[in-house]
Design a protein around this motif. Structure first.
Motif, mmCIF file in Angstrom:
data_model
loop_
_atom_site.group_PDB
_atom_site.id
_atom_site.type_symbol
_atom_site.label_atom_id
_atom_site.label_comp_id
_atom_site.label_asym_id
_atom_site.label_seq_id
_atom_site.Cartn_x
_atom_site.Cartn_y
_atom_site.Cartn_z
ATOM 1 N N GLN A 107 76.730 23.930 1.314
ATOM 2 C CA GLN A 107 75.444 23.875 0.629
ATOM 3 C C GLN A 107 74.682 24.976 0.254
ATOM 4 O OE1 GLN A 107 73.538 20.453 1.246
ATOM 5 N NE2 GLN A 107 72.025 20.694 0.132
ATOM 6 N N ILE A 108 74.603 25.512 -1.017
ATOM 7 C CA ILE A 108 73.238 26.734 -1.204
ATOM 8 C C ILE A 108 72.144 26.222 -1.199
ATOM 9 C CG2 ILE A 108 73.431 28.793 -2.077
ATOM 10 C CD1 ILE A 108 75.655 28.233 -0.690
ATOM 11 N N SER A 109 71.288 25.944 -1.053
ATOM 12 C CA SER A 109 69.874 26.087 -1.546
ATOM 13 C C SER A 109 69.115 27.059 -1.767
ATOM 14 C CB SER A 109 69.052 25.387 -0.583
ATOM 15 O OG SER A 109 69.699 23.962 -0.921
ATOM 16 N N PHE A 110 67.622 27.599 -3.256
ATOM 17 C CA PHE A 110 67.855 28.305 -3.217
ATOM 18 C C PHE A 110 65.738 27.754 -2.965
ATOM 19 C CE2 PHE A 110 71.702 28.093 -5.758
ATOM 20 C CZ PHE A 110 71.833 29.438 -5.424
ATOM 21 N N GLU A 111 65.323 28.840 -1.931
ATOM 22 C CA GLU A 111 63.899 28.885 -1.715
ATOM 23 C C GLU A 111 63.148 29.577 -3.237
ATOM 24 O OE1 GLU A 111 60.687 28.624 -1.132
ATOM 25 O OE2 GLU A 111 61.261 27.656 -0.314
ATOM 26 N N LEU A 112 62.771 29.200 -3.619
ATOM 27 C CA LEU A 112 61.978 30.095 -5.480
ATOM 28 C C LEU A 112 60.420 30.574 -4.786
ATOM 29 C CD1 LEU A 112 62.923 27.021 -7.825
ATOM 30 C CD2 LEU A 112 63.976 29.566 -6.891
ATOM 31 N N ASN A 113 59.866 30.062 -3.573
ATOM 32 C CA ASN A 113 59.002 30.712 -3.255
ATOM 33 C C ASN A 113 57.771 31.453 -3.997
ATOM 34 O OD1 ASN A 113 59.373 31.924 -0.691
ATOM 35 N ND2 ASN A 113 60.613 33.377 -1.371
ATOM 36 N N GLY A 114 57.657 30.019 -4.712
ATOM 37 C CA GLY A 114 56.471 30.013 -6.103
ATOM 38 C C GLY A 114 56.174 29.836 -7.452
ATOM 39 N N SER A 115 57.681 30.073 -7.635
ATOM 40 C CA SER A 115 58.631 30.067 -8.560
ATOM 41 C C SER A 115 58.065 28.628 -9.584
ATOM 42 C CB SER A 115 59.239 30.694 -9.209
ATOM 43 O OG SER A 115 60.000 30.393 -10.154
ATOM 44 N N VAL A 147 63.447 25.815 -11.753
ATOM 45 C CA VAL A 147 63.482 24.765 -10.876
ATOM 46 C C VAL A 147 65.599 25.018 -10.879
ATOM 47 C CG1 VAL A 147 64.651 22.456 -11.298
ATOM 48 C CG2 VAL A 147 62.414 22.668 -11.911
ATOM 49 N N ILE A 148 65.665 25.012 -9.909
ATOM 50 C CA ILE A 148 67.210 25.290 -9.679
ATOM 51 C C ILE A 148 67.625 24.790 -8.361
ATOM 52 C CG2 ILE A 148 69.285 26.767 -8.602
ATOM 53 C CD1 ILE A 148 67.095 29.421 -9.369
ATOM 54 N N GLY A 149 68.663 23.681 -8.888
ATOM 55 C CA GLY A 149 69.064 22.767 -7.671
ATOM 56 C C GLY A 149 70.034 23.612 -6.838
ATOM 57 N N ASP A 150 70.637 22.567 -5.615
ATOM 58 C CA ASP A 150 71.518 23.387 -4.511
ATOM 59 C C ASP A 150 72.657 23.369 -5.047
ATOM 60 O OD1 ASP A 150 69.267 22.653 -3.147
ATOM 61 O OD2 ASP A 150 70.472 21.404 -1.508
ATOM 62 N N LEU A 151 73.339 24.308 -4.733
ATOM 63 C CA LEU A 151 74.737 24.264 -5.258
ATOM 64 C C LEU A 151 75.924 23.622 -3.981
ATOM 65 C CD1 LEU A 151 74.679 28.339 -7.181
ATOM 66 C CD2 LEU A 151 74.490 25.100 -7.971
#
Length: 168
Positions: A126-134, A137-141
């Motif tokens: 599972q790949i999660s993306f931390e967007l640091n305030g952006s 929206v990017i869901g987990d892969l």
């Protein structure tokens, strides 16, 4: 004429393993309850009504004992068909203590813990993306083991230039 009254529901309480006594009845169909302190003018047969005791059934489906469903099931009833899901695995059956023997029984007269037997069909990451305030929206892969990760579109944040993805 001497008459005596009895309350059989409090003075004559039978026991039966795995059942709770639920009173005396005047007929076999258990539809006419015996009334307390009833004056009896003739011989009578009373029938005991029984309710099966319920016991806890714990179905452990995760990698640790913290992932489970818990039910209370009446003695002798069929075990509920709870089919769990687990990423990258196929559920095979429930077992009690020996992984090689599937459990296909009715509820016994005690608490029971069953464990899920799984077949590994694929390994995913599972790949999660931390967007640091952006605001993007990017869901987990979910990526197959050994597969090249193709990064998602670059996120945007006002006043900043995206510099790339980091793993820490």
């Amino acid at each position: 004429n001497d008459t005596k009254t009895y309350n059989f529901n409090t003075t004559h309480i039978p026991t039966k393993e795995h059942y709770t006594f639920d009173g005396w009845y005047k007929n076999e169909a258990l539809t006419t309850p015996y009334v307390e302190n009833e004056v009896l003018m003739q011989s009578i047969t009373l029938y005991a009504k029984w309710i099966p005791a319920s016991y806890e059934l714990k179905l452990v489906y995760g990698e640790n004992a913290n992932e489970y469903e818990s039910y209370y099931v009446a003695y002798g009833d069929v075990i509920p068909q709870f089919i769990p899901e687990r990423l990258g695995h196929e559920f095979l059956y429930w077992y009690e203590s020996d992984e090689e023997i599937a459990f296909e029984e009715h509820m016994p007269g005690h608490a029971l813990t069953l464990y899920a037997k799984w077949l590994l069909v694929a390994i995913y990451h599972q790949i999660s993306f931390e967007l640091n305030g952006s605001d993007t929206v990017i869901g987990d892969l979910f990526v197959d083991d050994g597969t090249l990760l193709i990064p998602p579109l670059s996120p945007s944040k006002e006043g900043f230039v995206f510099a790339g993805w980091m793993t820490d």
